[in-house]
Scaffold this motif. Structure first.
Motif, PDB file in Angstrom:
ATOM      1  N   PRO A 135      -1.680  18.474  33.534  1.00 24.56           N
ATOM      2  CA  PRO A 135      -1.764  17.389  34.519  1.00 24.56           C
ATOM      3  C   PRO A 135      -0.631  16.382  34.334  1.00 24.56           C
ATOM      4  O   PRO A 135      -0.144  16.180  33.221  1.00 24.56           O
ATOM      5  CB  PRO A 135      -3.121  16.746  34.218  1.00 24.56           C
ATOM      6  N   VAL A 194       0.314  12.924  33.828  1.00 23.16           N
ATOM      7  CA  VAL A 194      -0.376  11.726  33.338  1.00 23.16           C
ATOM      8  C   VAL A 194       0.634  10.816  32.645  1.00 23.16           C
ATOM      9  O   VAL A 194       1.696  11.273  32.214  1.00 23.16           O
ATOM     10  CB  VAL A 194      -1.503  12.089  32.344  1.00 23.16           C
ATOM     11  N   THR A 213     -12.627  15.102  32.200  1.00 21.29           N
ATOM     12  CA  THR A 213     -12.105  14.162  31.217  1.00 21.29           C
ATOM     13  C   THR A 213     -10.642  14.482  30.962  1.00 21.29           C
ATOM     14  O   THR A 213     -10.274  15.653  30.810  1.00 21.29           O
ATOM     15  CB  THR A 213     -12.882  14.249  29.884  1.00 21.29           C
ATOM     16  N   GLU A 214      -9.815  13.444  30.942  1.00 23.94           N
ATOM     17  CA  GLU A 214      -8.421  13.551  30.516  1.00 23.94           C
ATOM     18  C   GLU A 214      -8.193  12.455  29.483  1.00 23.94           C
ATOM     19  O   GLU A 214      -8.468  11.280  29.752  1.00 23.94           O
ATOM     20  CB  GLU A 214      -7.463  13.372  31.699  1.00 23.94           C
ATOM     21  N   GLN A 215      -7.725  12.841  28.317  1.00 28.27           N
ATOM     22  CA  GLN A 215      -7.555  11.847  27.260  1.00 28.27           C
ATOM     23  C   GLN A 215      -6.497  12.307  26.264  1.00 28.27           C
ATOM     24  O   GLN A 215      -6.396  13.492  25.939  1.00 28.27           O
ATOM     25  CB  GLN A 215      -8.883  11.612  26.521  1.00 28.27           C
ATOM     26  N   LEU A 267      -2.844  16.038  24.647  1.00 25.28           N
ATOM     27  CA  LEU A 267      -3.657  15.768  25.826  1.00 25.28           C
ATOM     28  C   LEU A 267      -4.806  16.761  25.896  1.00 25.28           C
ATOM     29  O   LEU A 267      -4.591  17.966  25.908  1.00 25.28           O
ATOM     30  CB  LEU A 267      -2.817  15.873  27.101  1.00 25.28           C
ATOM     31  N   VAL A 286      -8.006  18.021  28.179  1.00 27.43           N
ATOM     32  CA  VAL A 286      -8.539  18.020  29.541  1.00 27.43           C
ATOM     33  C   VAL A 286      -9.776  18.905  29.554  1.00 27.43           C
ATOM     34  O   VAL A 286      -9.725  20.055  29.102  1.00 27.43           O
ATOM     35  CB  VAL A 286      -7.504  18.555  30.548  1.00 27.43           C
TER      36      VAL A 286
END
Length: 273
Positions: free
Chosen positions: A125, A127, A172-174, A235, A237
């Motif tokens: 993604p 981001v 969730t993306e973190q 990252l 996801v």
């Protein structure tokens, strides 16, 4: 990394009477979950049991665990067996045993990687970089393992759980890394594959009794790719596919900041309501 709590949590000592076949470990309070140890460290422990075996050849390709029973606090054993092998692959059977009872059953595939044609069809993604995202204050959580990671949530993170509102999706993306920072290796990567709370929490907007019953991890990174990652955030996801009949799946990807896919994972989770 000497003295790091993660290394303490996954430390195994060889059984002198059965070297390589049996290892002794113990749960660690720093990686305790709501009930039992954090599943990510359990996956890392299983991997350690094979990694330290004198017959191990190559690096992990896949790891499959089924959680047969809850861990109790304290000592456990890891039993490893080389089931079959070729010149380039090894199939391992692993069990975590506590008080004579199998707690985890696992199958690990190790292989010697070679240079081949390569391509990535899935895309990371778009981001903001980790440096632009604030670190989540994890000190307020009562779950110990969460404090062992530095989370920089972009979407659907632990901060969203505080809203106590149902969400339209479970994505969730973190950005995440070990806390304190630690160079990435295969056990740490295995553990990172489980740093996503149950997707059900996001969809329902509340904490509901749930627990992972099976976990699959696919390692795409070779050792140079891990070394290039160092201790920088990666990252993560994650999202779910289907909720029904008391079980749901959730799948995730772990990306290096430059777009290299390090691992992908899928798990099946039991839930009560």
């Amino acid at each position: 990394m000497a003295g790091h709590p993660f290394d303490e949590a996954i430390r195994l000592e060889a059984d002198t009477a059965r070297p390589g076949a049996v290892w002794h470990g113990a749960t660690h309070e720093a990686y305790w979950n709501m009930v039992g140890p954090f599943g990510g460290t359990t996956a890392a422990v299983v991997l350690q049991g094979v990694w330290g075996h004198p017959e191990r050849n190559g690096t992990p390709i896949s790891l499959t665990l089924t959680y047969a029973a809850p861990f109790q606090e304290g000592a456990f054993e890891v039993h490893t067996q080389l089931v079959s092998a070729t010149r380039s692959t090894q199939h391992w059977s692993v069990q975590c045993v506590q008080q004579g009872k199998a707690i985890v059953n696992a199958i690990a595939l190790f292989a010697v990687r070679r240079e081949t044609w390569a391509a990535v069809e899935t895309c990371m993604p778009v981001v903001p970089p980790a440096a632009q995202i604030a670190v989540l204050d994890a000190t307020r959580t009562r779950v110990a393992w969460v404090q062992r990671y530095e989370f920089r949530p972009l979407r659907g993170g632990f901060d969203r759980m505080a809203d106590l509102e149902p969400q339209a999706d479970s994505i969730t993306e973190q950005w995440v890394r070990d806390q304190p920072a630690r160079a990435l290796d295969y056990p740490a990567l295995a553990s990172l594959c489980d740093v996503f709370f149950p997707r059900l929490y996001l969809r329902r907007g509340k904490v509901i009794p749930a627990g992972t019953v099976s976990l699959n991890i696919y390692f795409h990174a070779d050792e140079p790719a891990l070394a290039a990652t160092g201790s920088e955030p990666v990252l993560g996801v994650a999202r779910a596919g289907n909720f029904a009949g008391g079980f749901f799946d959730q799948f995730a990807q772990i990306w290096r900041a430059d777009g290299v896919l390090l691992a992908s994972t899928q798990q099946m989770v039991w839930y009560k309501a």
